[in-house]
Design a protein around this motif. Sequence first.
Motif, PDB file in Angstrom:
ATOM      1  N   ARG A   1      -3.510   5.139   1.562  1.00 23.22           N
ATOM      2  CA  ARG A   1      -2.721   4.033   2.109  1.00 23.22           C
ATOM      3  C   ARG A   1      -3.617   3.039   2.841  1.00 23.22           C
ATOM      4  NH1 ARG A   1       1.185   7.284   3.704  1.00 23.22           N
ATOM      5  NH2 ARG A   1       0.373   7.488   5.814  1.00 23.22           N
ATOM      6  N   ASP A   2      -4.523   3.564   3.675  1.00 23.33           N
ATOM      7  CA  ASP A   2      -5.436   2.685   4.399  1.00 23.33           C
ATOM      8  C   ASP A   2      -6.341   1.915   3.446  1.00 23.33           C
ATOM      9  OD1 ASP A   2      -4.442   3.401   6.867  1.00 23.33           O
ATOM     10  OD2 ASP A   2      -6.125   4.687   7.423  1.00 23.33           O
ATOM     11  N   LYS A   3      -6.848   2.604   2.426  1.00 23.37           N
ATOM     12  CA  LYS A   3      -7.739   1.948   1.467  1.00 23.37           C
ATOM     13  C   LYS A   3      -7.037   0.809   0.742  1.00 23.37           C
ATOM     14  CE  LYS A   3     -10.419   4.191  -1.253  1.00 23.37           C
ATOM     15  NZ  LYS A   3     -10.930   5.151  -2.261  1.00 23.37           N
ATOM     16  N   MET A   4      -5.831   1.076   0.259  1.00 24.05           N
ATOM     17  CA  MET A   4      -5.135   0.050  -0.495  1.00 24.05           C
ATOM     18  C   MET A   4      -4.744  -1.124   0.392  1.00 24.05           C
ATOM     19  SD  MET A   4      -5.498   1.159  -3.413  1.00 24.05           S
ATOM     20  CE  MET A   4      -4.784  -0.351  -4.074  1.00 24.05           C
ATOM     21  N   GLU A   5      -4.311  -0.844   1.624  1.00 27.01           N
ATOM     22  CA  GLU A   5      -3.990  -1.944   2.532  1.00 27.01           C
ATOM     23  C   GLU A   5      -5.229  -2.777   2.817  1.00 27.01           C
ATOM     24  OE1 GLU A   5      -2.339  -2.810   7.072  1.00 27.01           O
ATOM     25  OE2 GLU A   5      -1.991  -0.839   6.161  1.00 27.01           O
ATOM     26  N   GLY A   6      -6.361  -2.111   3.071  1.00 33.13           N
ATOM     27  CA  GLY A   6      -7.597  -2.835   3.324  1.00 33.13           C
ATOM     28  C   GLY A   6      -8.022  -3.677   2.142  1.00 33.13           C
ATOM     29  N   ARG A   7      -7.840  -3.163   0.931  1.00 28.90           N
ATOM     30  CA  ARG A   7      -8.211  -3.911  -0.273  1.00 28.90           C
ATOM     31  C   ARG A   7      -7.351  -5.173  -0.406  1.00 28.90           C
ATOM     32  NH1 ARG A   7     -10.278  -3.147  -5.672  1.00 28.90           N
ATOM     33  NH2 ARG A   7     -10.610  -5.306  -6.325  1.00 28.90           N
ATOM     34  N   ILE A   8      -6.053  -5.040  -0.158  1.00 28.06           N
ATOM     35  CA  ILE A   8      -5.160  -6.197  -0.251  1.00 28.06           C
ATOM     36  C   ILE A   8      -5.515  -7.237   0.809  1.00 28.06           C
ATOM     37  CG2 ILE A   8      -2.767  -6.953  -0.017  1.00 28.06           C
ATOM     38  CD1 ILE A   8      -1.982  -4.135  -1.123  1.00 28.06           C
ATOM     39  N   LEU A   9      -5.750  -6.769   2.033  1.00 29.96           N
ATOM     40  CA  LEU A   9      -6.074  -7.695   3.122  1.00 29.96           C
ATOM     41  C   LEU A   9      -7.414  -8.390   2.890  1.00 29.96           C
ATOM     42  CD1 LEU A   9      -4.940  -5.544   6.182  1.00 29.96           C
ATOM     43  CD2 LEU A   9      -3.827  -7.607   5.297  1.00 29.96           C
ATOM     44  N   ALA A  10      -8.369  -7.674   2.283  1.00 26.85           N
ATOM     45  CA  ALA A  10      -9.664  -8.286   2.010  1.00 26.85           C
ATOM     46  C   ALA A  10      -9.521  -9.454   1.039  1.00 26.85           C
ATOM     47  CB  ALA A  10     -10.621  -7.235   1.440  1.00 26.85           C
ATOM     48  N   ALA A  11      -8.529  -9.359   0.161  1.00 23.68           N
ATOM     49  CA  ALA A  11      -8.313 -10.429  -0.820  1.00 23.68           C
ATOM     50  C   ALA A  11      -7.391 -11.526  -0.305  1.00 23.68           C
ATOM     51  CB  ALA A  11      -7.721  -9.834  -2.099  1.00 23.68           C
ATOM     52  N   GLU A  12      -6.384 -11.131   0.485  1.00 21.79           N
ATOM     53  CA  GLU A  12      -5.344 -12.080   0.878  1.00 21.79           C
ATOM     54  C   GLU A  12      -5.433 -12.537   2.328  1.00 21.79           C
ATOM     55  OE1 GLU A  12      -3.318 -13.226  -1.338  1.00 21.79           O
ATOM     56  OE2 GLU A  12      -3.827 -11.851  -2.979  1.00 21.79           O
ATOM     57  N   GLY A  13      -6.175 -11.799   3.159  1.00 20.08           N
ATOM     58  CA  GLY A  13      -6.217 -12.107   4.580  1.00 20.08           C
ATOM     59  C   GLY A  13      -5.071 -11.440   5.318  1.00 20.08           C
ATOM     60  N   GLY A  14      -5.155 -11.427   6.644  1.00 18.64           N
ATOM     61  CA  GLY A  14      -4.108 -10.818   7.446  1.00 18.64           C
ATOM     62  C   GLY A  14      -4.671  -9.771   8.382  1.00 18.64           C
ATOM     63  N   THR A  15      -3.795  -9.178   9.181  1.00 14.98           N
ATOM     64  CA  THR A  15      -4.173  -8.194  10.186  1.00 14.98           C
ATOM     65  C   THR A  15      -3.739  -6.803   9.755  1.00 14.98           C
ATOM     66  OG1 THR A  15      -3.919  -9.852  11.932  1.00 14.98           O
ATOM     67  CG2 THR A  15      -3.954  -7.544  12.612  1.00 14.98           C
ATOM     68  N   ALA A  16      -4.640  -5.844   9.839  1.00 13.10           N
ATOM     69  CA  ALA A  16      -4.355  -4.473   9.412  1.00 13.10           C
ATOM     70  C   ALA A  16      -3.370  -3.798  10.351  1.00 13.10           C
ATOM     71  CB  ALA A  16      -5.656  -3.673   9.333  1.00 13.10           C
ATOM     72  N   SER A  17      -2.587  -2.877   9.782  1.00  5.13           N
ATOM     73  CA  SER A  17      -1.583  -2.168  10.576  1.00  5.13           C
ATOM     74  C   SER A  17      -2.128  -0.894  11.210  1.00  5.13           C
ATOM     75  CB  SER A  17      -0.373  -1.812   9.691  1.00  5.13           C
ATOM     76  OG  SER A  17      -0.743  -0.880   8.674  1.00  5.13           O
ATOM     77  N   THR A  18      -3.304  -0.430  10.773  1.00  5.67           N
ATOM     78  CA  THR A  18      -3.902   0.786  11.326  1.00  5.67           C
ATOM     79  C   THR A  18      -5.406   0.571  11.499  1.00  5.67           C
ATOM     80  OG1 THR A  18      -4.444   1.791   9.186  1.00  5.67           O
ATOM     81  CG2 THR A  18      -2.220   2.204  10.069  1.00  5.67           C
ATOM     82  N   PRO A  19      -6.032   1.345  12.383  1.00  5.37           N
ATOM     83  CA  PRO A  19      -7.497   1.238  12.517  1.00  5.37           C
ATOM     84  C   PRO A  19      -8.221   1.549  11.213  1.00  5.37           C
ATOM     85  CG  PRO A  19      -6.563   2.403  14.397  1.00  5.37           C
ATOM     86  CD  PRO A  19      -5.454   2.258  13.392  1.00  5.37           C
ATOM     87  N   GLY A  20      -7.707   2.514  10.442  1.00  4.57           N
ATOM     88  CA  GLY A  20      -8.345   2.839   9.172  1.00  4.57           C
ATOM     89  C   GLY A  20      -8.288   1.696   8.187  1.00  4.57           C
ATOM     90  N   ALA A  21      -7.135   1.068   8.054  1.00  4.70           N
ATOM     91  CA  ALA A  21      -7.009  -0.071   7.143  1.00  4.70           C
ATOM     92  C   ALA A  21      -7.925  -1.209   7.574  1.00  4.70           C
ATOM     93  CB  ALA A  21      -5.547  -0.539   7.095  1.00  4.70           C
ATOM     94  N   ARG A  22      -8.040  -1.425   8.881  1.00  8.71           N
ATOM     95  CA  ARG A  22      -8.957  -2.452   9.374  1.00  8.71           C
ATOM     96  C   ARG A  22     -10.397  -2.104   9.003  1.00  8.71           C
ATOM     97  NH1 ARG A  22      -7.501  -2.362  14.238  1.00  8.71           N
ATOM     98  NH2 ARG A  22      -9.119  -1.031  15.124  1.00  8.71           N
ATOM     99  N   GLY A  23     -10.732  -0.820   9.087  1.00  5.93           N
ATOM    100  CA  GLY A  23     -12.076  -0.396   8.702  1.00  5.93           C
ATOM    101  C   GLY A  23     -12.370  -0.690   7.240  1.00  5.93           C
ATOM    102  N   TRP A  24     -11.409  -0.431   6.348  1.00  6.42           N
ATOM    103  CA  TRP A  24     -11.611  -0.726   4.927  1.00  6.42           C
ATOM    104  C   TRP A  24     -11.706  -2.228   4.682  1.00  6.42           C
ATOM    105  CZ3 TRP A  24     -13.339   2.665   1.681  1.00  6.42           C
ATOM    106  CH2 TRP A  24     -13.101   4.024   1.914  1.00  6.42           C
ATOM    107  N   GLN A  25     -10.921  -3.001   5.403  1.00  6.78           N
ATOM    108  CA  GLN A  25     -11.002  -4.465   5.291  1.00  6.78           C
ATOM    109  C   GLN A  25     -12.394  -4.937   5.697  1.00  6.78           C
ATOM    110  OE1 GLN A  25      -8.258  -6.464   7.912  1.00  6.78           O
ATOM    111  NE2 GLN A  25      -8.415  -8.421   6.854  1.00  6.78           N
TER     112      GLN A  25
ATOM    113  N   ALA B   1       0.836  -1.202   0.000  1.00  5.92           N
ATOM    114  CA  ALA B   1       0.000   0.000   0.000  1.00  5.92           C
ATOM    115  C   ALA B   1       0.871   1.253   0.000  1.00  5.92           C
ATOM    116  CB  ALA B   1      -0.916  -0.007   1.222  1.00  5.92           C
ATOM    117  N   GLU B   2       1.899   1.264   0.812  1.00 10.81           N
ATOM    118  CA  GLU B   2       2.821   2.406   0.852  1.00 10.81           C
ATOM    119  C   GLU B   2       3.507   2.594  -0.498  1.00 10.81           C
ATOM    120  OE1 GLU B   2       5.017   5.615   1.707  1.00 10.81           O
ATOM    121  OE2 GLU B   2       3.401   4.794   2.947  1.00 10.81           O
ATOM    122  N   ARG B   3       3.916   1.508  -1.125  1.00  5.11           N
ATOM    123  CA  ARG B   3       4.579   1.597  -2.429  1.00  5.11           C
ATOM    124  C   ARG B   3       3.656   2.209  -3.473  1.00  5.11           C
ATOM    125  NH1 ARG B   3       4.735  -0.485  -7.195  1.00  5.11           N
ATOM    126  NH2 ARG B   3       3.029  -1.962  -6.785  1.00  5.11           N
TER     127      ARG B   3
END
Length: 275
Positions: free
Chosen positions: A74-98, A10-12
């Motif tokens: 950043r949060d949106k993209m991390e959440g999108r990746i996690l929604a597809a691949e699984g895993g734990t979000a690094s921020t509350p916002g990313a978890r919200g998008w997941q 997501a950062e990249r």
Amino acid sequence: MKSRFAADEAERRVRAVRDDPAGRVALAAEAYPAALVGYGRAELAFLRWELARGVLHPELGSPWWRAVNDRLLRDKMEGRILAAEGGTASTPGARGWQEFLAAPSPSSWYRAHNRSVVSGYLDHVELAVNECAAERFMINVTLARMLFTHALIERPGLLLGRFARLGPRAGDPRTRSVGLFLNLRNVFPEVYPLGDISVEQVITLEGRVARMIDYGLIVPKLDATYDFAAETLQEPRLPALIADGVLRYAGPTVPATAFRADAITRLVASATRRH
């Protein structure tokens, strides 16, 4: 491993569009699967307003607006990746998008979007302080409108009183009606920087509908709105951003006396008072 990859990827991807305002819009749209593109209507309209103002320009734009948008993307993209691949979000916002992508609804969209934006606000106060008073006023009004519109979905009776049944429809991010609250194109000057424009001039330039929303609906319910957001977004620092009817993020920009209500806004405030 998946969690770290999601955050790094997501950062990249955000870094790749940091100096490309149009690329930011494309990346924001990409975060929504085809079945959920309607949820991005208000967000993308707001992003295009930022683009038109020039606040996202890599050299002439606003470090504050760019930083807050970075956080949201950043949060949106991390959440999108996690929604597809699984895993734990690094921020509350990313978890919200997941969570939104796993169970989409107007409520889960606002919880994701507003948590990311609020994190951006709170993490970058030092950049906001460097903006002129009129810009800081616009920044404060933007936040108040976003939090208010979320509350229309989850606590409409708190904000609209006897008209509570209208809240969920008016605040649904998939509908055009939400533009009354979140589309600022015809509310604030579409230039950056604002130069010598004062807060009082910005207030004067607001149209009748915008004044009715801000001073008839939102200002009388600031305490209720920010308390609701603090509870729902699990961010206890939010209520400190207002005091005595004044928006105080990055320092007070206008006295409460500047929000003088006319007859129509007083009528709206009275009609929507909670009984």
